[in-house]
Motif scaffolding. Structure first.
Motif, mmCIF file in Angstrom:
data_model
loop_
_atom_site.group_PDB
_atom_site.id
_atom_site.type_symbol
_atom_site.label_atom_id
_atom_site.label_comp_id
_atom_site.label_asym_id
_atom_site.label_seq_id
_atom_site.Cartn_x
_atom_site.Cartn_y
_atom_site.Cartn_z
ATOM 1 N N LEU A 1 0.813 -1.211 0.000
ATOM 2 C CA LEU A 1 0.000 0.000 0.000
ATOM 3 C C LEU A 1 0.851 1.268 0.000
ATOM 4 N N ASN A 2 2.156 1.102 -0.101
ATOM 5 C CA ASN A 2 3.056 2.258 -0.166
ATOM 6 C C ASN A 2 3.143 2.747 -1.613
ATOM 7 N N PRO A 3 3.395 4.059 -1.805
ATOM 8 C CA PRO A 3 3.555 4.568 -3.169
ATOM 9 C C PRO A 3 4.591 3.728 -3.924
#
Length: 65
Positions: A6-8
């Motif tokens: 869910l991190n960029p």
């Protein structure tokens, strides 16, 4: 099993977003929904890990506004 990231993670996210909007240009609402469905299935097939896909579904459902 890979965990859902869910991190960029998209290089040039603004450019990708612009490309996504361009892909919808000129489509009706129904055509746009069908395009989104096809894109989701293509990307889900690319990911291929059922547990990750299930986690993504749960995450997206919980993110309702």
């Amino acid at each position: 099993m890979t965990a859902l990231n869910l991190n960029p993670n998209i290089p040039d996210p603004d450019g990708f977003y612009a490309e996504l909007l361009d892909a919808h240009e000129g489509l009706t609402d129904d055509e746009s929904a069908a395009f989104n469905a096809r894109l989701i299935l293509i990307l889900a097939n690319h990911i291929g890990e059922r547990a990750v896909l299930s986690e993504a579904l749960r995450t997206a459902k919980g993110a309702r506004t």
